[in-house]
Write an enzyme that holds these catalytic residues in place. Structure first.
Site, PDB file in Angstrom:
ATOM      1  CG  HIS A   1      -1.948   1.058   1.255  1.00 47.91           C
ATOM      2  ND1 HIS A   1      -3.155   0.935   1.900  1.00 47.91           N
ATOM      3  CD2 HIS A   1      -1.945   2.300   0.727  1.00 47.91           C
ATOM      4  CE1 HIS A   1      -3.855   2.044   1.765  1.00 47.91           C
ATOM      5  NE2 HIS A   1      -3.130   2.902   1.067  1.00 47.91           N
TER       6      HIS A   1
ATOM      7  CD  GLU B   1      -7.555   6.719   4.445  1.00 48.77           C
ATOM      8  OE1 GLU B   1      -8.083   6.675   3.314  1.00 48.77           O
ATOM      9  OE2 GLU B   1      -6.442   7.261   4.667  1.00 48.77           O
TER      10      GLU B   1
ATOM     11  CG  ASP C   1      -1.629   5.652   2.597  1.00 45.19           C
ATOM     12  OD1 ASP C   1      -1.887   5.370   1.418  1.00 45.19           O
ATOM     13  OD2 ASP C   1      -2.490   6.127   3.372  1.00 45.19           O
ATOM     14  CG  ASP C   2      -0.032   8.941   0.233  1.00 46.04           C
ATOM     15  OD1 ASP C   2       0.029   8.891  -1.002  1.00 46.04           O
ATOM     16  OD2 ASP C   2      -1.050   8.593   0.882  1.00 46.04           O
TER      17      ASP C   2
HETATM   18  N1  HPA Z   1      -6.529   7.431   1.037  1.00 46.96           N
HETATM   19  C1  HPA Z   1      -7.247   7.640  -0.059  1.00 46.96           C
HETATM   20  N2  HPA Z   1      -6.720   8.057  -1.189  1.00 46.96           N
HETATM   21  C2  HPA Z   1      -5.411   8.279  -1.247  1.00 46.96           C
HETATM   22  C3  HPA Z   1      -4.610   8.074  -0.155  1.00 46.96           C
HETATM   23  C4  HPA Z   1      -5.199   7.622   1.056  1.00 46.96           C
HETATM   24  O1  HPA Z   1      -4.560   7.421   2.102  1.00 46.96           O
HETATM   25  N3  HPA Z   1      -3.347   8.387  -0.550  1.00 46.96           N
HETATM   26  C5  HPA Z   1      -3.407   8.730  -1.845  1.00 46.96           C
HETATM   27  N4  HPA Z   1      -4.668   8.670  -2.285  1.00 46.96           N
HETATM   28 ZN    ZN Z   2      -3.753   4.726   0.382  1.00 48.08          ZN
END
Ligand code: HPA
Ligand code: ZN
Length: 324
Positions: free
Chosen positions: A17, A199, A277-278
């Site tokens: 992810h 989330e 994630d990012d």
């Molecule tokens: N959630 C949803 N969309 C996204 C995310 C996330 O954490 N990161 C990049 N796009």
């Molecule tokens: Zn994500």
């Protein structure tokens, strides 16, 4: 005191992810802005970091889409992915399945060949260095299902490069069921299916991802713990959850890492994994996610080993080096 850093470094890991556009570090953002003559609303790299003060997914997404405007040329996409792969390799990641958001680039006029040329070259080079890498095409859920179908069409030439399709961007108000038909089409094309759910969105969205879209994995899934029947289902089917602790902290999905649900997920017998994630936006790559969570929750060495093993159990292993 347990040396979590050394333990985590030692463990081979899969990362499942990671949004490649979310690995755009402020330094690279500035360099590319100059190279491509794109103006940024920041005076310097420090100002970018200061702007990363989000309190929810929506605030983050605004900066995420703004930041990626600097990606214009094939070499930009290559350099972005290459930097992430090298960072992951340094963290002892041996298998990567990374997301990219084609619509976010196509819609601002970047040709698909430019995007894919850069990503595929970096992907090929990483494979040559010995790691397994696959690409997941994500649909932006704030856009329409029709636009998702168009994204599938516009990327047709590259479909053999993707292992799966996913669903990301603004969750609340954009339930998985909005994309039922495009996911069915993607399944018919032979793609694996994943979706961000739970989330910020409610447990019902996780149910929909499972029962309406038929996903193979849930990305995040935190809010599934609010529903006992859903927990039982996730346990029974060993549906993988790609959990992202530092993201959850930054986006206020949890109040603190010591309140993070990942240990409870393991206690429930769920197939939870740790991911970044990012990472450029959320303050850490995959090992930082493991280490900071382990410290906050007093995880045992065995729990860390289980999380790392889970990452391979959850992966779309097999012919990962050849796409599909
Ligand atoms: N959630 C949803 N969309 C996204 C995310 C996330 O954490 N990161 C990049 N796009
Ligand atoms: Zn994500």
């Amino acid at each position: 005191m347990t040396d979590y850093r050394a333990i985590v470094q030692e463990l081979p890991k899969a990362e499942l992810h990671i949004h490649i556009e979310g690995s755009l570090e402020p330094d690279m953002m500035f360099d590319l802005a100059q190279r491509n003559r794109v103006s940024l609303p920041y005076d310097n790299v420090e100002a970018v970091r200061q702007a990363y003060d989000f309190t929810c997914l929506e605030d983050f997404l605004g900066l995420y889409y703004a930041g990626m405007q600097v990606l214009r040329e094939e070499s930009d996409f290559h350099d972005l992915a290459d930097a992430y792969f090298r960072r992951a390799e340094a963290d002892h990641v041996t298998h990567i399945e990374y997301f990219f958001d084609p619509q976010a680039h196509l819609d601002r006029g970047v040709p698909i060949g430019t995007i894919m040329g850069g990503l595929m070259r970096a992907t090929r080079e990483a494979r040559e260095r010995g790691i397994e890498v696959s690409i997941i095409l994500c649909f932006l859920r704030h856009l329409t299902e029709r636009e998702a179908f168009q994204a599938l069409e516009k990327t047709a030439e590259y479909h053999t490069e993707f292992i799966a399709v996913g669903l990301d961007s603004s969750e609340v108000g954009n339930p998985p069921s909005k994309f039922e038909r495009v996911f069915a089409a993607a399944r018919d094309l032979g793609f694996k299916l994943v979706a961000h759910a739970g989330e910020e969105g409610p447990p019902e969205y996780v149910w929909e991802a499972l029962d309406v879209l038929g996903v193979d994995r849930i990305d995040h899934g935190n809010r599934a713990l609010e529903d006992d029947a859903l927990v039982a289902r996730l346990r029974r089917d060993q549906v993988p959850l790609t959990v992202c602790p530092l993201s959850n902290l930054k986006l206020a999905v949890v109040d603190s890492l010591s309140a993070h649900p990942i240990k409870r997920m393991l206690d429930h017998g769920l197939l939870a994994t740790v991911n970044s994630d990012d990472p450029a936006y959320f303050g850490g790559y995959v090992n930082d996610n493991y280490v900071r969570t382990a410290r906050a929750l007093d995880l045992t060495e065995t729990e860390l080993a289980i999380l790392a093993e889970n990452s391979f159990a959850a992966a779309f292993l097999g012919d990962a080096t050849a796409g599909r």
